[in-house]
Design a protein around this motif. Sequence first.
Motif, PDB file in Angstrom:
ATOM      1  N   TRP A  66     -14.318 -43.195  27.154  1.00 35.54           N
ATOM      2  CA  TRP A  66     -14.057 -43.891  25.861  1.00 35.54           C
ATOM      3  C   TRP A  66     -12.766 -44.454  25.565  1.00 35.54           C
ATOM      4  O   TRP A  66     -12.764 -45.579  24.771  1.00 35.54           O
ATOM      5  CB  TRP A  66     -14.670 -42.807  24.739  1.00 35.54           C
ATOM      6  CG  TRP A  66     -16.015 -42.840  24.487  1.00 35.54           C
ATOM      7  CD1 TRP A  66     -16.867 -43.317  25.393  1.00 35.54           C
ATOM      8  CD2 TRP A  66     -16.515 -42.296  23.447  1.00 35.54           C
ATOM      9  NE1 TRP A  66     -18.439 -42.968  24.836  1.00 35.54           N
ATOM     10  CE2 TRP A  66     -18.110 -42.560  23.305  1.00 35.54           C
ATOM     11  CE3 TRP A  66     -16.158 -41.689  22.166  1.00 35.54           C
ATOM     12  CZ2 TRP A  66     -18.958 -42.035  22.539  1.00 35.54           C
ATOM     13  CZ3 TRP A  66     -17.028 -41.236  21.059  1.00 35.54           C
ATOM     14  CH2 TRP A  66     -18.500 -41.704  21.458  1.00 35.54           C
ATOM     15  N   PHE A  94     -24.388 -41.753  23.101  1.00 41.05           N
ATOM     16  CA  PHE A  94     -23.006 -41.541  22.573  1.00 41.05           C
ATOM     17  C   PHE A  94     -22.228 -43.049  22.315  1.00 41.05           C
ATOM     18  O   PHE A  94     -21.640 -43.042  21.490  1.00 41.05           O
ATOM     19  CB  PHE A  94     -22.229 -40.591  23.504  1.00 41.05           C
ATOM     20  CG  PHE A  94     -22.585 -39.139  23.550  1.00 41.05           C
ATOM     21  CD1 PHE A  94     -22.498 -38.420  22.556  1.00 41.05           C
ATOM     22  CD2 PHE A  94     -23.233 -38.646  24.654  1.00 41.05           C
ATOM     23  CE1 PHE A  94     -23.002 -36.943  22.428  1.00 41.05           C
ATOM     24  CE2 PHE A  94     -23.840 -37.445  24.502  1.00 41.05           C
ATOM     25  CZ  PHE A  94     -23.726 -36.544  23.678  1.00 41.05           C
ATOM     26  N   LEU A 136     -29.323 -36.189  18.136  1.00 39.63           N
ATOM     27  CA  LEU A 136     -28.404 -37.166  18.864  1.00 39.63           C
ATOM     28  C   LEU A 136     -29.472 -38.440  18.983  1.00 39.63           C
ATOM     29  O   LEU A 136     -28.715 -39.631  18.674  1.00 39.63           O
ATOM     30  CB  LEU A 136     -28.087 -36.517  20.420  1.00 39.63           C
ATOM     31  CG  LEU A 136     -27.428 -37.678  21.261  1.00 39.63           C
ATOM     32  CD1 LEU A 136     -26.189 -38.148  20.557  1.00 39.63           C
ATOM     33  CD2 LEU A 136     -27.334 -37.188  22.402  1.00 39.63           C
TER      34      LEU A 136
END
Length: 366
Positions: A66, A94, A136
């Motif tokens: 990330w 994510f 999620l």
Amino acid sequence: MTIVAFGTYDAAKHPRAGIVIDGLREHGHEVLEINRPLGFSTAERVRMLQQPWRLPALAWRLLRCWLALWREARALRRRAGEPDAVLVGYLGHFDVLLARRAFPRSTIVLDHLVFAGDTARDRGAEGWRVRLLRGLDARALAAADIVLVDTAEHGALLPEGVEGIHVPVGARAEWFDARESRDDAAGSALSLVFFGLFTPLQGAPVIARALRLAQEAGARFIATIVGTGQDHAQARAEAGDIDGVTWIDWVEPGALPALVARHDVCLGVFGTSDKARRVVPNKVYEGAAAGCAVLTSDTPPQRAAFDGGALFTAAGDPEELAAAIVALAEDPGRRAELRALATSASERFRARSVVTPLALRLHEAR
């Protein structure tokens, strides 16, 4: 239109991301890639959910990826401004959260080929793990403007208010290219191939038992079984010590299309779980593209995709599958007919074709 393909997707391991990127480029869009593959397979990610002490390894690697993605996104925005759209690649549950912050004014497209909670449950997880992953899924879907799903059945799982677009999985160009090297010699023994991760939805033990039953019934064939995973040991046990079956743990992705194209029939999935009844597996598209006949389970999404272009048997039924193998072994003409039907059907699933609904939607958004 400028589109950024963004995230930790791995197109070498999971061709779906590459198919969507290829298709958008073939539609004339400029597609830039900001990509830092995470390096974990789907099976490894699920194993982490079943063994929570492994989660720190995922978190650490995700953080490193990330940071690199964030830096590259900022550099792109300084250099070229905000892209028209951002495509978050497969397994981007994510990544879409980061994309939403890195590109706040772009249209965010999430390729939600896999529902995390659904997949974990199919592979044996339960309780709080499944609830966590469903949460999620919900957060990921809320972060996207447009969500891609591969079947109508998966689209039905989307929450109210989420815009879903049906983009079948399809196959990359190398699978169609592999078709050109085929040698379809009439009269030779039936050859079958299966490749996968041996997850429950694939039903590998059903395939293995069917091969044994077909051989016991006198069928003459050879079979190549590629892969390892959760159901591998059970499948080996179901097959027993039969002749003509080659088990291969791993084939490099670049070599797989040519291997599959050397066979008459590509076997699909035969599991009976809810998830198995909602998918059309990549191996069905790829096998057809490579010039194989397709033999798979009779489920609504697979019949919708390949009706008239595949041979179907009941999910979870090794006896019916064995009978189909016996019939094909005895009838080279029928094998040739099924190969031709699958080849014709596969033309609908080239990258440009499957991505057309997304390309039209993005054009409307300009």
